[in-house]
Each structure stands twice: as structure tokens, then as C-alpha cells.
Scaffold this motif. Structure first.
Motif, mmCIF file in Angstrom:
data_model
loop_
_atom_site.group_PDB
_atom_site.id
_atom_site.type_symbol
_atom_site.label_atom_id
_atom_site.label_comp_id
_atom_site.label_asym_id
_atom_site.label_seq_id
_atom_site.Cartn_x
_atom_site.Cartn_y
_atom_site.Cartn_z
ATOM 1 N N GLU A 168 34.352 38.985 33.227
ATOM 2 C CA GLU A 168 33.278 39.972 33.348
ATOM 3 C C GLU A 168 31.966 39.398 32.851
ATOM 4 O OE1 GLU A 168 34.004 43.332 30.895
ATOM 5 O OE2 GLU A 168 32.020 44.164 31.248
ATOM 6 N N ARG A 198 38.739 48.741 36.159
ATOM 7 C CA ARG A 198 37.336 49.011 35.817
ATOM 8 C C ARG A 198 36.428 47.959 36.413
ATOM 9 N NH1 ARG A 198 39.369 50.220 30.092
ATOM 10 N NH2 ARG A 198 39.790 52.429 30.300
ATOM 11 N N TYR A 201 35.949 48.596 39.982
ATOM 12 C CA TYR A 201 35.136 49.768 40.297
ATOM 13 C C TYR A 201 33.663 49.492 40.077
ATOM 14 C CZ TYR A 201 33.308 54.497 40.117
ATOM 15 O OH TYR A 201 32.574 55.615 40.338
ATOM 16 N N TRP A 202 33.298 48.925 38.932
ATOM 17 C CA TRP A 202 31.883 48.826 38.581
ATOM 18 C C TRP A 202 31.184 47.613 39.182
ATOM 19 C CZ3 TRP A 202 29.676 52.986 37.027
ATOM 20 C CH2 TRP A 202 30.400 53.911 36.298
ATOM 21 N N PHE A 203 31.883 46.515 39.328
ATOM 22 C CA PHE A 203 31.214 45.320 39.855
ATOM 23 C C PHE A 203 30.594 45.538 41.232
ATOM 24 C CE2 PHE A 203 32.053 42.978 36.349
ATOM 25 C CZ PHE A 203 32.046 41.606 36.497
ATOM 26 N N LYS A 205 29.578 48.161 42.529
ATOM 27 C CA LYS A 205 28.471 49.111 42.473
ATOM 28 C C LYS A 205 27.192 48.439 42.037
ATOM 29 C CE LYS A 205 30.722 53.446 41.981
ATOM 30 N NZ LYS A 205 30.590 53.954 43.322
ATOM 31 N N PHE A 206 27.300 47.451 41.138
ATOM 32 C CA PHE A 206 26.080 46.861 40.585
ATOM 33 C C PHE A 206 25.747 45.510 41.188
ATOM 34 C CE2 PHE A 206 25.881 50.318 38.072
ATOM 35 C CZ PHE A 206 26.794 50.416 37.046
ATOM 36 N N ALA A 209 22.362 45.643 43.035
ATOM 37 C CA ALA A 209 21.384 46.584 42.487
ATOM 38 C C ALA A 209 20.012 45.963 42.355
ATOM 39 C CB ALA A 209 21.858 47.075 41.115
ATOM 40 N N ASN A 210 19.922 44.653 42.424
ATOM 41 C CA ASN A 210 18.654 43.977 42.189
ATOM 42 C C ASN A 210 17.800 43.995 43.448
ATOM 43 O OD1 ASN A 210 16.587 42.356 41.319
ATOM 44 N ND2 ASN A 210 17.893 40.692 40.620
ATOM 45 N N ALA B 19 27.144 46.287 31.920
ATOM 46 C CA ALA B 19 28.528 46.477 32.321
ATOM 47 C C ALA B 19 29.048 45.233 32.993
ATOM 48 C CB ALA B 19 28.620 47.663 33.281
ATOM 49 N N VAL B 20 28.189 44.496 33.642
ATOM 50 C CA VAL B 20 28.674 43.334 34.378
ATOM 51 C C VAL B 20 28.543 42.067 33.560
ATOM 52 C CG1 VAL B 20 28.314 44.268 36.646
ATOM 53 C CG2 VAL B 20 26.463 43.105 35.544
ATOM 54 N N TYR B 214 20.576 52.114 32.864
ATOM 55 C CA TYR B 214 20.442 51.539 34.192
ATOM 56 C C TYR B 214 19.614 50.277 34.078
ATOM 57 C CZ TYR B 214 20.639 51.210 39.175
ATOM 58 O OH TYR B 214 20.908 50.771 40.437
ATOM 59 N N PHE B 215 19.675 49.453 35.095
ATOM 60 C CA PHE B 215 19.018 48.149 35.058
ATOM 61 C C PHE B 215 17.560 48.260 35.452
ATOM 62 C CE2 PHE B 215 23.121 46.345 34.713
ATOM 63 C CZ PHE B 215 23.936 47.096 35.544
ATOM 64 N N TYR B 217 15.057 45.642 36.946
ATOM 65 C CA TYR B 217 14.856 44.282 37.434
ATOM 66 C C TYR B 217 13.367 44.035 37.619
ATOM 67 C CZ TYR B 217 19.842 44.187 38.426
ATOM 68 O OH TYR B 217 21.197 44.220 38.316
ATOM 69 N N ASP B 244 34.816 55.562 31.310
ATOM 70 C CA ASP B 244 35.524 55.921 32.532
ATOM 71 C C ASP B 244 35.097 57.282 33.034
ATOM 72 O OD1 ASP B 244 38.669 54.429 31.487
ATOM 73 O OD2 ASP B 244 36.928 53.590 32.479
ATOM 74 N N TYR B 290 27.945 58.108 40.899
ATOM 75 C CA TYR B 290 29.278 57.562 40.640
ATOM 76 C C TYR B 290 30.294 58.676 40.777
ATOM 77 C CZ TYR B 290 25.874 54.461 38.632
ATOM 78 O OH TYR B 290 24.768 53.691 38.466
#
Lengths: 424, 299
Positions: A168, A198, A201-203, A205-206, A209-210, B19-20, B214-215, B217, B244, B290
Motif C-alpha cells: 500500500e 480494503r 476497494y480504495w485503490f 477509487k483514488f 483522482a489527480n 489511504a494509498v 480528500y486530496f 493536487y 470501513d 463511496y
């Protein structure tokens, strides 16, 4: 109990190669109840009864009786030879082949996770899968509700969670092989499986995002990098990039090194028209270097700009109605907008001078930038009549604000930074 | 007030907000509600009684009395003007609001900067007003070497956090953004990705470190960048871990907003902020970005 132990010894000694092979094979084919593995499972409910039976360790260091050999040292030995993916995989294979029971695999996996950046494999999903393969299969899968309740094999689960967390951190998406391995090792209702869910799910989505994405592999050539970064900051699709000077290194006749830095500039049509309309009596400034970060690399660019025109001298040109035939460009209707219809912010617009061009050069001294200005003068003849002042800093600093004094004051431009206000 | 600030800044200290990609995690055991003040790893617990920490000062006392009574007067008289001291017409009809702008040195008093020096790291961050007194500049250096205290694994973050609103006599006040649905920022960064953290008022002690993130950029470059982020995009995280069970942010009692930088790229950084406002984008119809239904699906 004793006969079970003796049976275990005989079975493992006698069938050891067979058991190893079948364990591998059944890991590869997705049948959890392969025939060969069933025999192995029936004998060990935990490893407690095997403690008194030392496993033959023929490949241990023979001359170092009683010395502490950590798993890190395996990697260090490999690192001495070569720090490549192949070497890393070899270390993993050596460990896997050494012992069917994979003694010390948790510590080994932690050591491997620490050593991954040295071997340069931290962004490689296949290496992570191979590392996950070090876990023995099906041993840690809970078999009844009590085991499921009580966090079965917590250390191994924590180790796998840390492996996924390192994935991650480096932003690597796991693949279906990871999922299959996790299911085989820990079963479906386990912490590593939840962590995997998880991530999955989240990767996605983001990931996108940029709005200004930077490519993962930046171009190595400095000219291409300059082109990429200038088109990024120009924020104008009409901007055109010009290379004013290519990089050139040569040894001249006297033996001295002659190296010319590259100069890449960018200017859009709007900037060109602004420069054409600029008042010749007011000077323009070359400012820089300003930092720009592209992932982990920082490049510097220079800006040609002018001071903002004070409001009393601002000339409002009448809008030419023939610029647009489809709709009027200005409407002089006497309508009052209510609060409920007003979408503008009640804040003064920041006064800033117009920016005429930007450039990047490998060396930021006045001579190089003067060459840039000379190159700009070919497309902007107005520039030759306007005095150009250089405001260059040795260290990058904040982007200039309006209302600056006209002399170059490198010492005074930045106040000495005060201690950060942790106790305000 | 100081304790409250420490709580707020504690949750921003202990974050690995991405998160990433994460970079500042404290692997300490999570104690629910009793640990109070932040304790840096390796330091002994501070057992001095609270009455010993009071510092008496006459000048400060007089200043405090003046300030609080002035605020009290403003509040009482402001009620005759309208809710929260603003005219009712404005309260009901406004479609945009500038919540924080940086015109004047007093505006910097509403902000606090912090970095991982609190956990023993080496990043630095400073805040100042730009020339012309019209925008603020957050600048400094990021260093992601973790402190050598045996428990911290990642480090390297800097934060610009707003102080929470306080009324007269240090009563907590909240910001009400119910009539808006988008956050509008005018910034000029250097290409680094930041993260916006909004902390709202919570009820249970378990929610004390809850934040909506939130991001942000940045493009980099000499031009200003208008960033519009709808509130439906903000996801919930607690102590830096994305949760979650997600739900949209409740805008009626917003406490603080913060900007965090933790992108693991060592080196200097800067971010200029012109203003932070909220607006009501009538074209934005999304409630939440989400999934709200099955959170932990059966495997």
C-alpha cells in the motif's frame, strides 16, 4: 501419543521430499484437499511435538556454532554479489527449500520487507507474491468457529498485513494471485484478506483522482523533462515550447571544458499578445528559480513577468464586437443580482503582474538567461525596447508578489524564517 | 483551550492520512479515552498535577478580561443583527462564503503549523504572509527519516491547521456550512500533493480522532489554481486509517480545516493560499461518493 510422534518422525523423514513436492503442487493447483497434503496435516496440530526432534540442518554455517545468524545476513550476503531481482528471488528460494516447515518464516519475511528497497524490487508485484508464497499453506486456516473467533495465528496474520501495508505504501495494486495465495494461507475470514479487500476497494477509487497526473517514469533526457514540466505549468494548450539552446559539452583547443547549458522556453499566444501590449517604459523582470515537484524530482523554472499596472494607469480597451458573432461579449444590462444569484466570492482579486514567458535552464546565471531573452526577442520584437532586470536568487524561493522594489535585493527578499509556531 | 488545541493538533500529528500511500504512522497501542495529552515516544509520562501548570500573569489577565468581555458584547449585540452576527438575509440567501482569507497579519493568528518534530522527526514548516499582505505562504523542508525511538516506523509530514473558533470565555464555537456543498480554494503550489482534513464536532470519545479527508493536487507553476472539491468526496478516517463504515461529512458543526503534506519526497516545499471559501454548486447532485450499503461484505 508417543506412537503418533514416532509416526510423525518416520513420516516426515521418510516422506519429506514427497511431502514437499506435494505441498508445492497442491499450492499450485487449487485443490485444498490434495491427497499428499492430507497425510501431513493429520500429523501436526501445531508444531509442539516436533520440538524435541531437531531437523537436520546440513547447510547451516558449520564453523559458527552458537553464533547468532539473523535472516538479514542472508540478504546481506546476497547483496554483496548483486542487488537485483534475480538475487532476491534466489534468497527466497534458498529459504523455502531449506526447510519444509519454514521455520522462522515470519522473521524472514520481515527482514525481506526491510531489504526490498536495497534490491530495487519494492514496486514489483511478482516479488511480493513470491514473498507471500513463503508462508506455509493451509496451516493457518482456521478449521472451526473457536479458531475463527480467537485470531488464529496472530503473528503470521500481522506479518501478512505488514506485507500488504508495504504494498500500500508503494502504491502497488495486488492481483488475483495475491488473493489466491491469501485464501490458501489464511482462509477467507482473516485480517490479511480484509486488508486485501480494503486495498482493492480504495485503490481504484483514488488512482485517477489527480487532475494533473505525473507519469510514473519521468523522461531521462533533461530536454524532455523540461518540455513536460513547462507544458504542465503553462496551463494553456496553445503554449509552444521552444528550445533556445541544446546542451553541449566539449573540450576546446586549450583543454578547457566548454559546456553550454540547455535552455527551453515556453510562451503562449496570449502571453505574446500581452507582451506586445506592454508599456515600453516599464521594465520586465526575469525571476527565479522557482521549484516544481514532479513526484520525487524537483526542477526549477524561471519566469519573465512585469509589475502590475497601477489602477490609475490601467487602460480599459473597448471590446471589439466583431471578435464573436455568436453571442455578445459584453452586456450592459441594468440588472441587480440578488444574494441568492451571486456565485462570486467576496474577496479582492490578488493584484499580480502579467507573465510573459517561462523557461528552464540547467544553469541559472544571468548569461544563460540573457540568451533566453535574446531568443525571445526574435518572436517578440517589443522585448528589445524594454529594459530587462534580473532578479535571481541562488536558492529557490516563493513566487514573486506584486509591488516589489526594482533593485535586486537577494539578501532582503526572504525574512529569516522564524521558529515554527508550535506553541502559539 | 490549550488542551483542546493539543487534542486537535494531536490527531494531526498522529496521522498517516493517505489511504494509498502513508508516511507517518505511530505504532503505539491505542488507548481509548484516558491518555489525554500527547506523549512522545520514549518520554516518561507527565504525572504533574494540573494545578501546577497554571501560570499567573497580571497583564495577561487584564488582556484576557478585556478580550472576553468585548467578545461577549459582540455576541449579545450581534444577535440583534442576525444569526452568528450576520444579517438574516445573508444567512439565508448566500451561495458563497469566504471562510478564511489572508488579508492582514491578524489572519495568521487563526492558523497553527506543526510538523513531525513533535514525534522527533526533522521536517520544518513555517507560515508567513506573502508580500502585499494578501496571501499566506506555508513553506519548509520535509525529511522522512523516522526518529530513532524504536517504535516509529514512518515519518515526514507537515501540517497547516486552523485553530477552532472560540467565543467569549473560550467557549467552543462551530462553523455551519449546511447551505453549501463545495469547498473552493485558490492556491498556488509547487506540484506536490497535499491532503485536506476537516474535523467536525463529535459526541463519543471514540470519534475524537475522526477526520474527513480528500486530496489536494497542485499543478505547480506561477499561475493561481482554483480547486473545487465537493463535500461528498470527503472520506472518513480515524487516526490516519481510512474507515470501513463511511458516511458523508456533517456540515453543521465543522471545527477545523487542515492541510497536510506527507508525500515522502524529501526536500523544500511551499504552498500559497489566497483564500478558502465554500460555495453552493447547484449542478452538483451527488450525495456521497463511496458505498453506503454493504460495508464489510461476506467473503
Amino acid at each position: 501419543m508417543n506412537c503418533a510422534r514416532r509416526l510423525a518422525r518416520i513420516a516426515i523423514r521418510g516422506f519429506a521430499p514427497y511431502a514437499r513436492v506435494t505441498a508445492r503442487e497442491s499450492a499450485k493447483c487449487l485443490n485444498p484437499y490434495g491427497s499428499g497434503v492430507q497425510t501431513l496435516r493429520a500429523f501436526h496440530v501445531g508444531f509442539g511435538h516436533l520440538k524435541d526432534q531437531p531437523v537436520s540442518r546440513g547447510d547451516e554455517h558449520p564453523g559458527h556454532e552458537g553464533s547468532l545468524v539473523t535472516h538479514d545476513s542472508l540478504f546481506e550476503q546476497a547483496a554483496v554479489e548483486a542487488q537485483t531481482k534475480a538475487m532476491f528471488n534466489r534468497v527466497l528460494e534458498v529459504f523455502v527449500r531449506k526447510d519444509i516447515r519454514r521455520r522462522g518464516h515470519v522473521e524472514f519475511i520481515y527482514a525481506a520487507l526491510r531489504k526490498m528497497p536495497e534490491f530495487g524490487v519494492e514496486r514489483d508485484i511478482s516479488v511480493y507474491n513470491k514473498l507471500l508464497d513463503v508462508f506455509p499453506k493451509e496451516v493457518f486456516v482456521p478449521r472451526n468457529f473457536i479458531q475463527r473467533m480467537f485470531n488464529h495465528y496472530p503473528r503470521q496474520q500481522e506479518c501478512a498485513v505488514q506485507l500488504l501495508e508495504q504494498m500500500e505504501n508503494y502504491g502497488i495494486l495486488p492481483n488475483v494471485e495475491t488473493k489466491v495465495l491469501l485464501v490458501q494461507i489464511f482462509g477467507e475470514k482473516s485480517h490479511p484478506m480484509r486488508k486485501y479487500q480494503r486495498l482493492m476497494y480504495w485503490f481504484p477509487k483514488f488512482m485517477h483522482a489527480n487532475p494533473y497526473p505525473v507519469p510514473r517514469d519521468l523522461p531521462q533526457d533533461p530536454l524532455d523533462l523540461a518540455r513536460l514540466s513547462l507544458t504542465r505549468v503553462a496551463a494553456d494548450p496553445d503554449a509552444c515550447v521552444t528550445v533556445y539552446q541544446m546542451p553541449y559539452t566539449d573540450v576546446s583547443e586549450t583543454g578547457a571544458d566548454v559546456s553550454l547549458p540547455y535552455i527551453v522556453g515556453i510562451q503562449s499566444l496570449e502571453q505574446r499578445s500581452l507582451l506586445a501590449k506592454h508599456d515600453a517604459s516599464r521594465p520586465v523582470f526575469v525571476e527565479g528559480p522557482f521549484p516544481l515537484w514532479l513526484r520525487k524530482t524537483c526542477v526549477h523554472y524561471y519566469v519573465l513577468r512585469a509589475e502590475p499596472v497601477p489602477p490609475e494607469e490601467k487602460v480599459q480597451e473597448p471590446v471589439d464586437p466583431e471578435r464573436s458573432f455568436f453571442y455578445p461579449l459584453e452586456l450592459n444590462l441594468d440588472l441587480e443580482r440578488d444574494l441568492g444569484d451571486d456565485d462570486s466570492f467576496d474577496v479582492d482579486e490578488v493584484e499580480e503582474g502579467p507573465i510573459f514567458a517561462m523557461c528552464m535552464a540547467s544553469r541559472g546565471d544571468q548569461a544563460t538567461l540573457a540568451k533566453w531573452i535574446a531568443g525571445l526577442q526574435q518572436t517578440n520584437p517589443m522585448l528589445s525596447r524594454v529594459p530587462t532586470l534580473f532578479r535571481l536568487e541562488s536558492a529557490p524561493r516563493e513566487i514573486q508578489r506584486a509591488g516589489e522594489s526594482e533593485q535586486v535585493e537577494p539578501g532582503l527578499e526572504d525574512e529569516p524564517p522564524h521558529r515554527q509556531a508550535m506553541k502559539q | 483551550m490549550y488542551t483542546e488545541l493539543k487534542f486537535t493538533s494531536a490527531c494531526f500529528r498522529q496521522h498517516e492520512i493517505f489511504a494509498v500511500s502513508t508516511s507517518a504512522v505511530r505504532r503505539s497501542s491505542y488507548r481509548t479515552s484516558f491518555h489525554g495529552e500527547y506523549r512522545r515516544a520514549g518520554q516518561p509520562r507527565d504525572n504533574s498535577p494540573p494545578w501546577k501548570k497554571i501560570r499567573f500573569s497580571f497583564a495577561k489577565g487584564v488582556e484576557g478580561v478585556q478580550k472576553h468581555f468585548w467578545l461577549l458584547k459582540e455576541e449579545i449585540l450581534g444577535r440583534w443583527v442576525g444569526p452568528q452576527g450576520r444579517p438574516l438575509k445573508e444567512h439565508m440567501l448566500e451561495q458563497t462564503r469566504v471562510q478564511w482569507d489572508f488579508r492582514g497579519p491578524d489572519s495568521l493568528k487563526q492558523w497553527i503549523v506543526s510538523s513531525d518534530q513533535e514525534i522527533g522527526g526533522r521536517s520544518e514548516v513555517y507560515l508567513k504572509l506573502s508580500r502585499n499582505n494578501s496571501t499566506c505562504l506555508v513553506y519548509g523542508t520535509l525529511c522522512s527519516t523516522p526518529p530513532r525511538d524504536g517504535e516509529t516506523r514512518y515519518s515526514g509530514y507537515c501540517t497547516l491547521c486552523s485553530k477552532r473558533l472560540l467565543g467569549s470565555f473560550d467557549r467552543k464555537k462551530h462553523i455551519d456550512w449546511t447551505s453549501f456543498n463545495t469547498l473552493h480554494l485558490r492556491i498556488r503550489g509547487d506540484g506536490r500533493p497535499w491532503m485536506i482534513n476537516i474535523a467536525t464536532e463529535t459526541y463519543f470519545s471514540h470519534q475524537k480522532n475522526d477526520m474527513y479527508n480528500y486530496f489536494l493536487y497542485t499543478r505547480g507553476g506561477p499561475y493561481w489554481q482554483d480547486v473545487k472539491i465537493p463535500f461528498s468526496k470527503f472520506f472518513l478516517s480515524s487516526r490516519g486509517r481510512i474507515q470501513d463504515n463511511q458516511h458523508p461529512i456533517w456540515l453543521d458543526k465543522v471545527n477545523t480545516i487542515a492541510f497536510t503534506l506527507a508525500d515522502k519526497a524529501d526536500g523544500p516545499f511551499q504552498l500559497e493560499i489566497d483564500f478558502i471559501g465554500v460555495c453552493n454548486d447547484r449542478a452538483h447532485t451527488e450525495d456521497f461518493a463511496y458505498e453506503l450499503y454493504k460495508r464489510n461484505p461476506e467473503v
